[in-house]
Scaffold this active site. Sequence first.
Site, PDB file in Angstrom:
ATOM      1  N   PHE A 110       0.805  -1.215   0.000  1.00 31.52           N
ATOM      2  CA  PHE A 110       0.000   0.000   0.000  1.00 31.52           C
ATOM      3  C   PHE A 110       0.845   1.275   0.000  1.00 31.52           C
ATOM      4  O   PHE A 110       0.382   2.343  -0.414  1.00 31.52           O
ATOM      5  CB  PHE A 110      -0.962   0.001   1.195  1.00 31.52           C
ATOM      6  CG  PHE A 110      -0.373   0.431   2.517  1.00 31.52           C
ATOM      7  CD1 PHE A 110      -0.533   1.726   2.976  1.00 31.52           C
ATOM      8  CD2 PHE A 110       0.312  -0.470   3.314  1.00 31.52           C
ATOM      9  CE1 PHE A 110      -0.023   2.114   4.205  1.00 31.52           C
ATOM     10  CE2 PHE A 110       0.822  -0.088   4.539  1.00 31.52           C
ATOM     11  CZ  PHE A 110       0.662   1.217   4.982  1.00 31.52           C
ATOM     12  N   LYS A 111       2.095   1.167   0.419  1.00 32.93           N
ATOM     13  CA  LYS A 111       2.947   2.363   0.457  1.00 32.93           C
ATOM     14  C   LYS A 111       3.147   2.975  -0.932  1.00 32.93           C
ATOM     15  O   LYS A 111       3.466   4.155  -1.058  1.00 32.93           O
ATOM     16  CB  LYS A 111       4.311   2.009   1.066  1.00 32.93           C
ATOM     17  CG  LYS A 111       4.256   1.275   2.400  1.00 32.93           C
ATOM     18  CD  LYS A 111       3.660   2.123   3.501  1.00 32.93           C
ATOM     19  CE  LYS A 111       3.555   1.369   4.819  1.00 32.93           C
ATOM     20  NZ  LYS A 111       4.802   1.161   5.519  1.00 32.93           N
ATOM     21  N   ASP A 112       2.972   2.162  -1.988  1.00 32.73           N
ATOM     22  CA  ASP A 112       3.157   2.678  -3.346  1.00 32.73           C
ATOM     23  C   ASP A 112       2.205   3.826  -3.660  1.00 32.73           C
ATOM     24  O   ASP A 112       2.551   4.735  -4.415  1.00 32.73           O
ATOM     25  CB  ASP A 112       2.937   1.570  -4.378  1.00 32.73           C
ATOM     26  CG  ASP A 112       4.054   0.546  -4.402  1.00 32.73           C
ATOM     27  OD1 ASP A 112       5.214   0.925  -4.186  1.00 32.73           O
ATOM     28  OD2 ASP A 112       3.760  -0.634  -4.629  1.00 32.73           O
ATOM     29  N   THR A 143       7.737   0.335   3.538  1.00 30.30           N
ATOM     30  CA  THR A 143       8.050   1.722   3.192  1.00 30.30           C
ATOM     31  C   THR A 143       9.403   1.822   2.502  1.00 30.30           C
ATOM     32  O   THR A 143       9.566   2.585   1.544  1.00 30.30           O
ATOM     33  CB  THR A 143       8.042   2.615   4.452  1.00 30.30           C
ATOM     34  OG1 THR A 143       6.707   2.735   4.932  1.00 30.30           O
ATOM     35  CG2 THR A 143       8.564   4.005   4.144  1.00 30.30           C
TER      36      THR A 143
END
Length: 493
Positions: A110-112, A143
């Site tokens: 999800f950090k993308d 991250t």
Amino acid sequence: MTTYHSTRSRNESLTSKQAILEGIAHDGGLFVRDDVAAGAPSLGALMAGTYQDRAKLVLGHLLDDFTAEEITSCVDAAYGDNFDSPAVTPVSPCGDDWTLELWHGPTSAFKDVALQMLPQLMRVSRAGDGRNVMIVTATSGDTGKAALEGFADVPGTGVTVFYPHGKVSDVQRLQMATQRGNNVAVCAIEGNFDDAQTEVKRIFADAALRDRLGEENVVLSSANSINVGRLVPQVTYYFDAYAQLASAGALKVGDAIDFCVPTGNFGDVLAGYYAKLMGLPVRTLVVASNANDVLTDFIATGTYDRRRPFHKTISPSMDILVSSNLERLLFYLSEGDCDLVASLMADLAEKGAYTIPPALLERLHATFACGRSSDEDTRATIRSTWEEHGVLLDPHTAVARHVLEQRPADGTCRVVLSTASPYKFSADVLAALGHDTAGMGGFACMDALEELSHTTAPAALSALRSAPERFGDVVAVDGMNAYVEDKAKELLA
């Protein structure tokens, strides 16, 4: 134009561009704006168009010193064919509930969503200032790779990532150790994520280091969610999930919605709170913890106490005892009381714990709920979700699904945030499905999981098996400061 200041004082007044470049306030606080709701686009406006359209509205509101043209250029560069779904963050059914898939970007996490955007925001923020930027980031697993991928070979920018030695998955480590780019550095530290994150904050507060790097025309900044430019892009996917569900007929615009978020550093769920402040009809944000359940205890009691054993779990990105973004929530719950926030943060630093006033706890309970999942619970949820619904979950998403399943459904639409591809944790997922993984390497587990599920691992993860490892440094925590200075000189010479 809205300005940003520290959670702990109003001594600094910065534009959002300046706050993004600074990363963290000089007093150690995090940058916030006083009123997130004022001037926010209407819910109706945010329901129209594509993910990119919603991102432009959200970013344009929260970062209002960027021109519309600048925001458009950032969004167009961040969200394109680098995501393997045209929806960017698609919503899919899972039983009676829904899953928001946040892992379709280049590093399968999800950090993308934020770290494909942050380099674009920094590019615009730096225009014309002539300085080089060294990004310094602590990671519990995801991250780091997302920051490395986002900033690799960006002119005038270096990236140094620290991760806890032996406390990330094999795939997570390889993603970082094999990173391409001439401006990147990766280093393990002898300690856990909290040790790395605490030292990174000290590095940012080191005035002497800042001055020395300034003489080299280098400024430090962060890609962790302590940076407001990392946090703000995550707000978009809450509105987008709601729009997808409305389009699918799962709810009507204006209906309440619940989100359950696997949480370590509190940034992902805080973005949901920002969305609520901006008008999204969020009823409850459920904070899901693993055995490192400091947030669960805090939400239940109002006391945050990091003085507890650190547990290494199968959901390593949540193995955190100091949740930095909680400081921003305290600012908003206290209606902007910087003195109170500063006092609570001082208690955390000096005593290891703090307790919020009863009025704040009441406001907290108006929106937030919580729950925990043991590794045993998490494994059972991975298996039952596959067997009952044919859906593979990674261990972090499974933590959230287990917690949500413990809450009675009442007809309100409920969404679990899915934060990583199950293939980032193939060995643990395969074992949870009942397979003996003894003696199997990470890629053998990946292959077996493909065969079992008739799904395909993301190409970037599968390709790691043949990628050469470039980084193997390990330092003590007290060596991180010197490592950053050395890398700033080496990578930005």
